[in-house]
Design a protein around this motif. Sequence first.
Motif, PDB file in Angstrom:
ATOM      1  N   ALA A  53       1.854  -2.955   9.278  1.00 20.39           N
ATOM      2  CA  ALA A  53       2.177  -1.832   8.397  1.00 20.39           C
ATOM      3  C   ALA A  53       2.619  -0.616   9.212  1.00 20.39           C
ATOM      4  O   ALA A  53       3.565   0.082   8.820  1.00 20.39           O
ATOM      5  N   LEU A  74       4.729  -3.892   3.133  1.00 20.19           N
ATOM      6  CA  LEU A  74       3.443  -3.189   3.069  1.00 20.19           C
ATOM      7  C   LEU A  74       2.497  -3.847   2.069  1.00 20.19           C
ATOM      8  O   LEU A  74       1.286  -3.921   2.311  1.00 20.19           O
ATOM      9  N   ALA A  77       1.068  -6.873   3.829  1.00 15.69           N
ATOM     10  CA  ALA A  77       0.069  -6.466   4.828  1.00 15.69           C
ATOM     11  C   ALA A  77      -1.249  -6.122   4.150  1.00 15.69           C
ATOM     12  O   ALA A  77      -2.326  -6.517   4.605  1.00 15.69           O
ATOM     13  N   GLU A  78      -1.154  -5.410   3.031  1.00 15.87           N
ATOM     14  CA  GLU A  78      -2.359  -5.049   2.294  1.00 15.87           C
ATOM     15  C   GLU A  78      -3.051  -6.310   1.748  1.00 15.87           C
ATOM     16  O   GLU A  78      -4.278  -6.435   1.823  1.00 15.87           O
ATOM     17  N   LEU A 116      -3.634   1.381   3.877  1.00 17.02           N
ATOM     18  CA  LEU A 116      -2.549   0.482   3.474  1.00 17.02           C
ATOM     19  C   LEU A 116      -2.152   0.708   2.020  1.00 17.02           C
ATOM     20  O   LEU A 116      -0.967   0.677   1.687  1.00 17.02           O
ATOM     21  N   ARG A 120       1.624   1.700   0.770  1.00 18.71           N
ATOM     22  CA  ARG A 120       2.263   0.819  -0.211  1.00 18.71           C
ATOM     23  C   ARG A 120       2.670   1.609  -1.450  1.00 18.71           C
ATOM     24  O   ARG A 120       3.781   1.477  -1.950  1.00 18.71           O
TER      25      ARG A 120
END
Length: 154
Positions: A53, A74, A77-78, A116, A120
């Motif tokens: 991220a 993102l 990644a979260e 995160l 996002r």
Amino acid sequence: MRGERRDWCRTVLVTLVVGAVASGCAGSSRSDEDYRHKAANTAEAAASAVSTARLAVEAAGRGRLTGPYASVLLGEAETDLLAAQATFESRQPPGEAADTVRERLGTLLDDAADALAEVRIGARRGEVRELAEHTGQLRQAAERLEGFEEEMSS
């Protein structure tokens, strides 16, 4: 005969459902050392998601990522971080020392998840250039997770 077959099918179905649910649980650790090892692995996976991220927000800040791509990257990644967190949190700590490890890592994971989520949300709102403002926060979260991972691995 039909009733027996129906009962058999029902038994098989229940067994499969119970097996699927049970396999989704991570289970307990037998020792504090095993628990520390699992905590270290979780911290490593989470740090990787946060670092991904961070690279994305840096690139977005330089105009090298489109908003939709940044949003997807993102979001993934979260999702990766939250999956690692959920798996770890489903583990039963074996003792009081493990409770401390769980609490410490839980705080780090919560902080990273918040960071995160923030980027996002920004990406999905079209605030792509502004994402770079979160680089320091993401770097710090990744470094804290990496430090925890090293501590638990030694």
